[in-house]
Design an enzyme around this catalytic site. Structure first.
Site, PDB file in Angstrom:
ATOM      1  N   SER A  27       0.822  -1.220   0.000  1.00 46.15           N
ATOM      2  CA  SER A  27       0.000   0.000   0.000  1.00 46.15           C
ATOM      3  C   SER A  27       0.851   1.263   0.000  1.00 46.15           C
ATOM      4  CB  SER A  27      -0.891   0.040   1.246  1.00 46.15           C
ATOM      5  OG  SER A  27      -1.677  -1.112   1.310  1.00 46.15           O
ATOM      6  N   HIS A  58      -7.498  -0.696 -10.909  1.00 45.55           N
ATOM      7  CA  HIS A  58      -6.096  -0.987 -10.613  1.00 45.55           C
ATOM      8  C   HIS A  58      -5.578  -2.039 -11.576  1.00 45.55           C
ATOM      9  CE1 HIS A  58      -5.221   1.138  -6.821  1.00 45.55           C
ATOM     10  NE2 HIS A  58      -6.538   1.153  -6.743  1.00 45.55           N
ATOM     11  N   HIS A  80      -3.933 -10.447  -2.750  1.00 43.15           N
ATOM     12  CA  HIS A  80      -4.122 -10.795  -1.338  1.00 43.15           C
ATOM     13  C   HIS A  80      -5.023 -12.024  -1.248  1.00 43.15           C
ATOM     14  CE1 HIS A  80      -3.222  -6.439  -1.144  1.00 43.15           C
ATOM     15  NE2 HIS A  80      -2.532  -6.793  -0.067  1.00 43.15           N
ATOM     16  N   TYR A  82      -7.188 -12.525   1.007  1.00 41.30           N
ATOM     17  CA  TYR A  82      -8.552 -12.137   1.416  1.00 41.30           C
ATOM     18  C   TYR A  82      -9.437 -11.710   0.247  1.00 41.30           C
ATOM     19  CZ  TYR A  82      -6.755  -7.304   1.269  1.00 41.30           C
ATOM     20  OH  TYR A  82      -6.186  -6.131   0.873  1.00 41.30           O
ATOM     21  N   GLU A  83      -8.809 -11.432  -0.897  1.00 41.95           N
ATOM     22  CA  GLU A  83      -9.607 -11.068  -2.078  1.00 41.95           C
ATOM     23  C   GLU A  83     -10.429 -12.254  -2.579  1.00 41.95           C
ATOM     24  OE1 GLU A  83      -7.285  -8.965  -5.228  1.00 41.95           O
ATOM     25  OE2 GLU A  83      -5.762  -8.837  -3.671  1.00 41.95           O
ATOM     26  N   ALA A 110       1.940  -2.674   4.401  1.00 40.18           N
ATOM     27  CA  ALA A 110       1.420  -1.831   5.475  1.00 40.18           C
ATOM     28  C   ALA A 110       1.059  -2.775   6.615  1.00 40.18           C
ATOM     29  CB  ALA A 110       0.184  -1.088   4.998  1.00 40.18           C
ATOM     30  N   MET A 208      -1.867  -8.442   6.443  1.00 46.69           N
ATOM     31  CA  MET A 208      -2.665  -9.442   5.723  1.00 46.69           C
ATOM     32  C   MET A 208      -1.989  -9.899   4.432  1.00 46.69           C
ATOM     33  SD  MET A 208      -6.311  -7.496   6.110  1.00 46.69           S
ATOM     34  CE  MET A 208      -6.770  -6.676   7.646  1.00 46.69           C
ATOM     35  N   SER A 209      -0.669  -9.827   4.389  1.00 44.79           N
ATOM     36  CA  SER A 209       0.022 -10.191   3.142  1.00 44.79           C
ATOM     37  C   SER A 209       1.397 -10.764   3.446  1.00 44.79           C
ATOM     38  CB  SER A 209       0.163  -8.946   2.256  1.00 44.79           C
ATOM     39  OG  SER A 209       1.059  -8.028   2.837  1.00 44.79           O
ATOM     40  N   ASN A 232      -0.598   2.170  11.440  1.00 44.83           N
ATOM     41  CA  ASN A 232      -1.547   2.413  12.544  1.00 44.83           C
ATOM     42  C   ASN A 232      -1.126   1.546  13.714  1.00 44.83           C
ATOM     43  OD1 ASN A 232      -2.579   0.224  10.551  1.00 44.83           O
ATOM     44  ND2 ASN A 232      -3.537  -0.311  12.499  1.00 44.83           N
ATOM     45  N   HIS A 244      -9.397   1.763   7.124  1.00 42.02           N
ATOM     46  CA  HIS A 244      -8.533   1.630   5.952  1.00 42.02           C
ATOM     47  C   HIS A 244      -8.012   3.008   5.531  1.00 42.02           C
ATOM     48  CE1 HIS A 244      -6.792  -0.123   2.462  1.00 42.02           C
ATOM     49  NE2 HIS A 244      -7.606   0.475   1.607  1.00 42.02           N
TER      50      HIS A 244
HETATM   51  N1  HPA Z   1      -4.058  -5.168  10.879  1.00 45.67           N
HETATM   52  C1  HPA Z   1      -3.927  -5.942   9.790  1.00 45.67           C
HETATM   53  N2  HPA Z   1      -3.453  -5.483   8.646  1.00 45.67           N
HETATM   54  C2  HPA Z   1      -3.083  -4.195   8.587  1.00 45.67           C
HETATM   55  C3  HPA Z   1      -3.212  -3.343   9.689  1.00 45.67           C
HETATM   56  C4  HPA Z   1      -3.726  -3.862  10.908  1.00 45.67           C
HETATM   57  O1  HPA Z   1      -3.855  -3.176  11.933  1.00 45.67           O
HETATM   58  N3  HPA Z   1      -2.752  -2.123   9.296  1.00 45.67           N
HETATM   59  C5  HPA Z   1      -2.381  -2.251   7.997  1.00 45.67           C
HETATM   60  N4  HPA Z   1      -2.579  -3.498   7.565  1.00 45.67           N
END
Ligand code: HPA
Length: 269
Positions: A27, A58, A80, A82-83, A110, A208-209, A232, A244
């Site tokens: 990201s 994209h 990903h 999760y997609e 990220a 998540m990757s 975050n 997000h």
């Molecule tokens: N959790 C999972 N995946 C993420 C997060 C998170 O807090 N921040 C960015 N990707």
């Protein structure tokens, strides 16, 4: 299918420009591919067997070219789990990189900070991972062509590449944290209880990757450098909900620093 995709790419690439470094950009960092010189851009949709991006607008592209004096291949648009993609599709590009002869994979993402000494905007060198995704990309028949049935993961994140990253970060005065990345399947963010669990398990960041690609790369004897942008603090650490938008905003604010570091690392490799 992997061989077909690799053969297609070989036909479209001059022999003296075969990439040595592969890059999977998380990201906010996809923009790095725009700085690749003498680019040869190939759409995923034109590559036989290549998975397609599911996010509208994209277009997935491979960007081949020169970055900081090195021949590289960057993925613009990653997959990903999760997609809803099959895990074999998620790691397909890594297999293709492997067949193209790429020996080094730089992977960024990220992530949420679990370690409370981290702050949003920090960069974290990944020293190890915990696979909490519930899937492994090597499940099923082993591809002996790439590597053994039971590959060692003791040194998944190459020590020499980590040293280069730390040295370059220091030279640029970019603070670089380090730690363990845990992968959750997503797409829901974690609960505060899950974050407390991950902390007890030894994770410093969560995302998540990355983990499937790294397992696949290591299976194929590629050397991996992984860096997370802590976008975050993970759930339950601060008294505010996760969004997000926050992830994207921090990634955007961090990208100049992140790109400088990757630039320096690539030229030092
Ligand atoms: N959790 C999972 N995946 C993420 C997060 C998170 O807090 N921040 C960015 N990707």
């Amino acid at each position: 299918m992997i061989e077909k995709a690799a053969s297609y790419l070989k036909i479209h690439l001059p022999e003296d420009r075969m990439p040595k470094i592969g890059m999977i950009l998380g990201s906010g960092l996809g923009i790095l591919a725009d700085f690749i010189k003498e680019p040869i851009i190939i759409d995923y949709k034109d590559i036989p067997g290549f998975p397609q991006t599911t996010v509208d607008g994209h277009a997935g592209k491979l960007v081949f070219g020169n970055y900081q004096g090195q021949w590289v291949l960057a993925m613009q648009g990653r997959f990903h789990y999760y997609e809803g993609k099959d895990i074999f599709e998620v790691v397909f590009p890594v297999r293709v990189m492997n067949l193209l002869g790429i020996k080094i994979l730089i992977i960024t993402n990220a992530a949420g900070g679990i370690n409370e000494s981290f702050q949003p905007g920090d960069l974290m060198l990944i020293t190890d991972h915990i696979n909490m995704s519930g899937v492994n990309p090597l499940r099923g028949k082993n591809f002996d062509l790439f590597g053994p049935r039971f590959p060692d993961m003791s040194y998944a994140y190459d020590i020499e590449l980590r040293e280069i990253a730390m040295r370059e970060a220091e030279k640029l005065k970019i603070p670089l944290k380090s730690g363990v990345y845990a992968m959750m399947q997503g797409p829901s963010f974690e609960t505060p209880a899950e974050i407390r669990m991950l902390r007890i398990l030894g994770a410093d960041a969560v995302g998540m990757s990355t983990v499937p690609e790294v397992i696949t790369a290591v299976h194929g004897k590629m050397r991996v450098l992984g860096i997370s942008c802590i976008t975050n603090m993970a759930a339950g650490i601060l008294e505010q909900p996760l969004t997000h938008e926050e992830v994207l905003k921090t990634a955007e604010h961090t990208k100049v620093k992140f790109m400088k570091l990757i630039e320096a690392v690539v030229s030092a490799i």
